[in-house]
Motif scaffolding. Structure first.
Motif, PDB file in Angstrom:
ATOM      1  N   LEU A  88       5.616   8.022  -0.976  1.00  0.00           N
ATOM      2  CA  LEU A  88       6.394   8.573  -1.955  1.00  0.00           C
ATOM      3  C   LEU A  88       6.268   9.958  -1.894  1.00  0.00           C
ATOM      4  O   LEU A  88       5.174  10.643  -2.093  1.00  0.00           O
ATOM      5  CB  LEU A  88       5.842   8.256  -3.418  1.00  0.00           C
ATOM      6  N   VAL A  89       7.465  10.635  -1.453  1.00  0.00           N
ATOM      7  CA  VAL A  89       7.298  12.105  -1.302  1.00  0.00           C
ATOM      8  C   VAL A  89       8.074  12.793  -2.219  1.00  0.00           C
ATOM      9  O   VAL A  89       9.379  12.738  -2.349  1.00  0.00           O
ATOM     10  CB  VAL A  89       7.693  12.680   0.212  1.00  0.00           C
ATOM     11  N   ILE A  90       7.571  13.594  -3.116  1.00  0.00           N
ATOM     12  CA  ILE A  90       8.292  14.490  -4.225  1.00  0.00           C
ATOM     13  C   ILE A  90       8.303  15.908  -3.548  1.00  0.00           C
ATOM     14  O   ILE A  90       7.235  16.515  -3.652  1.00  0.00           O
ATOM     15  CB  ILE A  90       7.707  14.011  -5.610  1.00  0.00           C
ATOM     16  N   PRO A  91       9.430  16.624  -3.434  1.00  0.00           N
ATOM     17  CA  PRO A  91       9.798  17.962  -3.049  1.00  0.00           C
ATOM     18  C   PRO A  91       9.033  18.751  -4.101  1.00  0.00           C
ATOM     19  O   PRO A  91       9.067  18.858  -5.362  1.00  0.00           O
ATOM     20  CB  PRO A  91      11.258  18.131  -2.858  1.00  0.00           C
ATOM     21  N   VAL A  92       8.910  20.308  -3.687  1.00  0.00           N
ATOM     22  CA  VAL A  92       8.182  21.109  -4.535  1.00  0.00           C
ATOM     23  C   VAL A  92       9.203  21.578  -5.600  1.00  0.00           C
ATOM     24  O   VAL A  92       8.640  22.115  -6.616  1.00  0.00           O
ATOM     25  CB  VAL A  92       7.694  22.339  -3.672  1.00  0.00           C
ATOM     26  N   PRO A 118       0.915  -1.288  -0.146  1.00  0.00           N
ATOM     27  CA  PRO A 118       0.082  -0.158   0.050  1.00  0.00           C
ATOM     28  C   PRO A 118       0.879   1.131  -0.328  1.00  0.00           C
ATOM     29  O   PRO A 118       1.732   1.408   1.129  1.00  0.00           O
ATOM     30  CB  PRO A 118      -0.903  -0.046   1.336  1.00  0.00           C
ATOM     31  N   LEU A 119       0.604   2.207  -1.078  1.00  0.00           N
ATOM     32  CA  LEU A 119       1.490   3.106  -1.292  1.00  0.00           C
ATOM     33  C   LEU A 119       0.794   4.392  -1.056  1.00  0.00           C
ATOM     34  O   LEU A 119      -0.380   4.554  -1.738  1.00  0.00           O
ATOM     35  CB  LEU A 119       2.359   3.312  -2.556  1.00  0.00           C
ATOM     36  N   CYS A 120       1.051   5.430  -0.549  1.00  0.00           N
ATOM     37  CA  CYS A 120       0.360   6.794  -0.446  1.00  0.00           C
ATOM     38  C   CYS A 120       1.404   7.914  -1.243  1.00  0.00           C
ATOM     39  O   CYS A 120       2.802   7.794  -1.054  1.00  0.00           O
ATOM     40  CB  CYS A 120       0.241   7.397   1.057  1.00  0.00           C
ATOM     41  N   VAL A 121       0.993   8.869  -1.735  1.00  0.00           N
ATOM     42  CA  VAL A 121       1.543   9.469  -2.699  1.00  0.00           C
ATOM     43  C   VAL A 121       1.304  11.244  -2.340  1.00  0.00           C
ATOM     44  O   VAL A 121       0.358  11.558  -1.966  1.00  0.00           O
ATOM     45  CB  VAL A 121       1.179   9.584  -4.261  1.00  0.00           C
ATOM     46  N   TYR A 122       2.748  11.747  -2.065  1.00  0.00           N
ATOM     47  CA  TYR A 122       2.575  13.102  -1.522  1.00  0.00           C
ATOM     48  C   TYR A 122       3.471  13.962  -2.622  1.00  0.00           C
ATOM     49  O   TYR A 122       4.699  14.082  -2.432  1.00  0.00           O
ATOM     50  CB  TYR A 122       3.196  13.212  -0.254  1.00  0.00           C
ATOM     51  N   ASP A 123       2.740  14.537  -3.698  1.00  0.00           N
ATOM     52  CA  ASP A 123       3.618  15.107  -4.546  1.00  0.00           C
ATOM     53  C   ASP A 123       3.468  16.528  -4.608  1.00  0.00           C
ATOM     54  O   ASP A 123       2.286  17.295  -4.714  1.00  0.00           O
ATOM     55  CB  ASP A 123       2.790  14.682  -6.080  1.00  0.00           C
ATOM     56  N   GLN A 124       4.290  17.232  -4.007  1.00  0.00           N
ATOM     57  CA  GLN A 124       4.073  18.670  -3.874  1.00  0.00           C
ATOM     58  C   GLN A 124       4.485  19.504  -5.084  1.00  0.00           C
ATOM     59  O   GLN A 124       4.163  20.804  -4.920  1.00  0.00           O
ATOM     60  CB  GLN A 124       5.418  18.935  -2.685  1.00  0.00           C
TER      61      GLN A 124
END
Length: 378
Positions: free
Chosen positions: A100-104, A50-56
């Protein structure tokens, strides 16, 4: 309820335990053996983490990174996050195992400096899943780098000099050392309590039938409720003693970090002990054979606790019908509580669902056990 009669029944059962080497062996030696034998688990291949995505950033390139993760069968997207608070809440609830965290400034940093980081956050209470999923993430990132470099070479007729690579910066929470012992050993406590508690109490009333003392017991003024609590009281004390030994060994011998409240641990352990003791007593009342009662108790407690509680195998990797069945296994909730208390430091409020489930189970089983006994030889 007459306290004097209840104490008399409890004293009688205590003497019976003391004079029965088999009961003593189950109560005292089995926890020691199981803590040694069940301290190691089985590693399995992991799919659909299970993957949560935080695309900033929400750019074309960041969407490619997200797609590279979600398109694989290793990760299954379950939620899109919009803040750090959402990320913390999702991990605390167990909604996702990986994030998954992608910076702004991901794209700008990549094109100007030749390097950029994509962060993955893992709930490391399940170390087997975390280790395997980290390897999957690294493999996906390596493939992503190759694709970016290939596109650069096709567009410029040369190898990529300035585009650089995407670096993965993994972080793990709750079990920072990725020690599998921290994931496995707390669940052993549930297995031991389920087996010892149900096995011992499954012999209480059936022993009276086999030894011909049931007529004498029925002729006394003791009520069904007094009989149940009187017979369960010594085993409840033994169960708490076994639990204290196992939990102490978990923290001090196996060095599993204990970050929660001792009060929370005591309350939830007592609830689970009531559940398994009630199951054993109910079987003992209904089945007049010690052998039959103990075998059915083993089937109803040991096997589900081992296979369907999440102790041995990750529940989210099981087929849907099996996962549905696991919701009726009391040990599932206690194993969840143990890991949350030890590794996450969760409070009673944060574990409201499993705690309420154990309360409901305890109330239903104790009531059914009290109503099952009849002062009759039929």
């Amino acid at each position: 309820m007459n306290l004097r009669r209840l104490i008399a029944i409890a004293y009688k059962e205590t003497l019976q335990i003391w004079r029965d080497p088999r009961s003593l062996a189950i109560a005292l030696l089995m926890p020691l053996m199981q803590m040694g034998l069940l301290g190691y688990g089985v590693s399995l291949d992991i799919k659909r983490v299970p993957l949560c995505v935080y695309d900033q950033e929400r750019s074309q390139l960041s969407r490619e990174v997200v797609d590279s993760f979600t398109a694989s069968h290793w990760f299954q997207p379950v939620a899109v996050l919009y803040s750090d608070r959402d990320l913390r809440a999702a991990m605390d609830r167990g909604s996702c195992i990986a994030a998954l965290v992608i910076p702004v400034d991901f794209s700008r940093t990549l094109f100007t400096t030749g390097q950029a980081e994509v962060q993955t956050v893992f709930d490391a209470t399940d170390t087997n899943t975390t280790n395997v999923a980290t390897g999957y993430a690294q493999g996906i990132t390596a493939q992503l780098n190759a694709d970016i470099n290939a596109r650069w070479q096709a567009a410029h007729g040369d190898k990529a000099q300035t585009i650089g690579t995407v670096d993965l910066s993994p972080r793990v929470w709750f079990n920072e050392g990725l020690d599998s012992r921290n994931f496995i050993v707390p669940g052993v406590v549930a297995v031991i309590l389920a087996l010892v508690g149900s096995q011992l109490t499954s012999l209480t009333v059936s022993r009276e039938w086999e030894r011909g003392t049931m007529e004498q017991l029925i002729s006394t003024p003791v009520t069904a409720l007094e009989l149940m609590f009187g017979k369960l009281a010594p085993y409840f004390a033994l169960g708490l003693l076994d639990a204290a030994f196992c939990l102490g060994a978990t923290a001090f011998w196996f060095h599993v970090p204990f970050r929660g409240s001792l009060f929370t641990l005591i309350v939830t352990t007592a609830l689970f002990a009531l559940v398994v003791l009630g199951i054993g007593y109910l079987l003992s009342v209904r089945i007049h054979s010690q052998l039959g009662a103990s075998q059915i108790a083993l089937m109803l407690t040991m096997l589900p606790t081992t296979m369907l509680s999440g102790y041995t195998f990750p529940l989210d990797q099981m087929p849907e019908p099996v996962r549905v069945i696991s919701w009726i296994v009391p040990a599932r909730y206690y194993v969840t509580i143990l890991r949350a208390v030890f590794l996450k430091g969760s409070s009673l409020w944060e574990m409201a669902v499993p705690v309420i489930a154990l309360l409901v189970y305890a109330a239903i089983i104790i009531r059914a056990a009290a109503r099952a006994f009849r002062k009759s030889l039929d």
